[in-house]
Write an enzyme that holds these catalytic residues in place. Structure first.
Site, PDB file in Angstrom:
ATOM      1  N   GLY A 178      41.252  32.962  43.611  1.00 15.20           N
ATOM      2  CA  GLY A 178      42.371  32.966  42.671  1.00 15.20           C
ATOM      3  C   GLY A 178      42.172  34.026  41.610  1.00 15.20           C
ATOM      4  N   TYR A 218      40.218  45.826  37.890  1.00 14.52           N
ATOM      5  CA  TYR A 218      40.395  45.237  36.557  1.00 14.52           C
ATOM      6  C   TYR A 218      39.077  44.686  36.017  1.00 14.52           C
ATOM      7  CZ  TYR A 218      41.013  41.748  40.160  1.00 14.52           C
ATOM      8  OH  TYR A 218      40.863  41.001  41.291  1.00 14.52           O
ATOM      9  N   SER A 258      35.258  35.454  43.942  1.00 16.32           N
ATOM     10  CA  SER A 258      35.979  36.640  44.393  1.00 16.32           C
ATOM     11  C   SER A 258      37.476  36.356  44.352  1.00 16.32           C
ATOM     12  CB  SER A 258      35.549  37.005  45.813  1.00 16.32           C
ATOM     13  OG  SER A 258      36.052  36.030  46.696  1.00 16.32           O
ATOM     14  N   LYS A 259      38.230  37.380  44.694  1.00 17.48           N
ATOM     15  CA  LYS A 259      39.691  37.288  44.633  1.00 17.48           C
ATOM     16  C   LYS A 259      40.225  36.062  45.359  1.00 17.48           C
ATOM     17  CE  LYS A 259      41.561  41.860  44.076  1.00 17.48           C
ATOM     18  NZ  LYS A 259      42.041  43.001  44.805  1.00 17.48           N
ATOM     19  N   ARG A 260      39.533  35.724  46.441  1.00 16.33           N
ATOM     20  CA  ARG A 260      40.062  34.620  47.243  1.00 16.33           C
ATOM     21  C   ARG A 260      40.004  33.293  46.491  1.00 16.33           C
ATOM     22  NH1 ARG A 260      35.777  32.234  49.707  1.00 16.33           N
ATOM     23  NH2 ARG A 260      34.258  33.761  49.057  1.00 16.33           N
TER      24      ARG A 260
END
Ligand code: GLU
Length: 469
Positions: A243, A16, A239-241
């Site tokens: 959130g 995304y 990063s994704k971690r």
């Protein structure tokens, strides 16, 4: 060539549009808009394994939501191999690039040897002077200088010089015929007349290689600016971690795109100590010179506070469709034609951090509470509350005027007659009307609910209190 400023955003469609990418797009877009230049969108899809159409769509969706529009493109790198081929052949003909048949194992052994000798792991240039004929399965490498240094006059970081001994004859086209990022990006930026390359500083190590390609082609090198990364609250790369990463997640959470843009522009750029910017402000005031050198730390609380400010300063025309969209997304029953809509929005504007928050608060105007919050009812439904609600009901049935002022006067008269403070009257009324412990003022609520919605809610609360005994 004209002196029009041309910037670009070239995402790789492998996921995304994340907030870091959105910020890079924003800086490039703003710079083009500020200078009356052009902003190009390019999809860097040469990594066929990882690139997907879903990601391309997600990038468009994110940019559209943010209102970042482009003047040219989208161009797709996979559709431009012919252009790359022309430039590659030119370099090979000029002896600035060459075919190399060293196997990956051979190259790895060279790198291993360099490592063992304490040097940077590099290709040793074995095929440079072999003058190998073009052939399938061979890679094409750039002939890089062995002496001197390559200089980047970075708009943000200042001058950087890299000794050429640290740059090996890197690959321009792989053995499978696919062009490398460094080569494709240079040919694109060159043929699209890009004047300013503004990107994350994770690319700074690629820049000297790209400059060497421009130089080998005898082409003008664009200006480069490497923007410091966005970090998570723990100061590691966002990063994704940490959130939510995709910008559309922020839409779901009820953020206004202009608030996210305002937050992102400030995450790396400043204009005195101004924090609040409309999109028009940003387009007028943005400058590359005021991008800072230290990384921005993503702070959800700051973003939320800024969002609340944007909601508060928004117009009805702007908020109404977004508010209705959230009501629908959250399945909150409502009538999109309700004549009270503007008044509800105006009332909730200064009280809402997000559109989700606004929609949730708006629920009470459309639906009677299905239950009473335990904490709120414990605190507000007291021994005298039954009589209070009955009194309000009695007075309300006799009133024709349900304006806010009239409703406030009604509540004050209840307080006076019963010898109670306003909290003892407003508290149980709030729970009766909303089921919750928080809401706008009772005068405003009563005025917007009107008798036809208030009376049944009072009856239900009275019945509830009577049943409790
Ligand atoms: N496709 C690269 C990326 O997404 C673009 C880098 C560049 O701006 O040159 O990181």
């Amino acid at each position: 060539m004209s002196d029009t400023i041309i910037t670009r955003f070239p995402p790789s469609p492998t996921g995304y549009l994340h907030v870091g990418g959105a910020r890079t797009a924003l800086f490039n877009w703003l710079y083009a808009r500020k200078t009356g230049g052009k902003f190009i969108l390019r999809i860097e899809d040469t990594d066929i394994q990882r690139s997907t159409q879903e990601s391309v769509n997600a990038i468009f969706e994110g940019l559209n939501w943010l209102g970042i529009d482009w003047d040219a493109g989208p161009f797709y790198q996979t559709q431009r191999f012919d252009v790359y081929k022309t430039y590659l052949n030119q370099l090979v003909n000029d002896k600035k690039a060459y075919y190399c048949t060293c196997s990956p194992e051979t190259v790895e052994a060279m790198r291993e040897k360099a490592r063992a000798e304490g040097r940077n792991p590099m290709y040793d240039g074995s095929c440079r002077h072999k003058n190998l004929a073009p052939q399938d399965g061979a890679v094409v490498r750039l002939c890089t200088p062995d002496t001197g240094s390559t200089r980047i006059d970075d708009i943000i970081k200042g001058p950087i010089a890299i000794p050429n001994t640290e740059i090996d004859d890197f690959i321009l086209r792989r053995s499978d015929g696919v062009y490398t990022y460094n080569f494709a990006v240079v040919i694109d930026d060159l043929t699209m007349d890009v004047t300013h390359v503004i990107r994350g500083d994770d690319h700074v190590s690629n820049t000297p290689k790209q400059i060497l390609i421009y130089e080998a082609l005898g082409a003008k090198v664009p200006k480069f600016g490497h923007v410091p990364m966005v970090l998570g609250p723990d100061r590691t790369r966002l990063s994704k971690r940490h959130g939510a990463m995709g910008v559309m997640e922020y839409q779901k959470m009820g953020f206004l795109p202009e608030a996210l843009l305002n937050y992102l522009v400030r995450l790396g750029w400043s204009y005195g100590d101004q924090e609040f910017f409309t999109i028009e402000d940003m387009k007028r005031l943005f400058s590359l010179e005021s991008i800072g050198r230290s990384p921005g730390v993503f702070d959800m609380e700051k973003l939320t506070a800024l969002n609340a400010e944007h909601i508060q300063k928004s117009t009805q025309e702007r908020l109404r469709p977004l508010f209705l969209e959230q009501m629908q997304a959250l399945c909150i029953p409502h009538d999109p034609q309700d004549p009270r809509l503007n008044a509800i929005i105006t009332l909730l504007q200064p009280r809402s951090k997000t559109l989700v928050d606004m929609a949730q608060q708006a629920e009470s105007f459309f639906v009677a509470p299905s239950a009473y919050c335990e904490v709120a009812s414990k605190k507000n439904f007291k021994a005298e509350s039954l009589d209070v609600l009955k009194k309000i009901r009695e007075k309300l049935t006799k009133t024709e005027d349900t304006s806010e002022a009239a409703m406030e006067a009604l509540l004050h008269s209840v307080c006076e007659e019963m010898g109670l403070k306003l909290g003892k009257v407003g508290g149980p009324l709030r729970v009766a009307l909303t089921g919750k412990g928080f809401s706008p003022g009772m005068g405003e609520m009563l005025a917007l609910l009107g008798k036809e919605r208030t009376l049944p809610r009072l009856d239900a609360a009275i019945a509830h209190l009577e049943a409790k005994g």
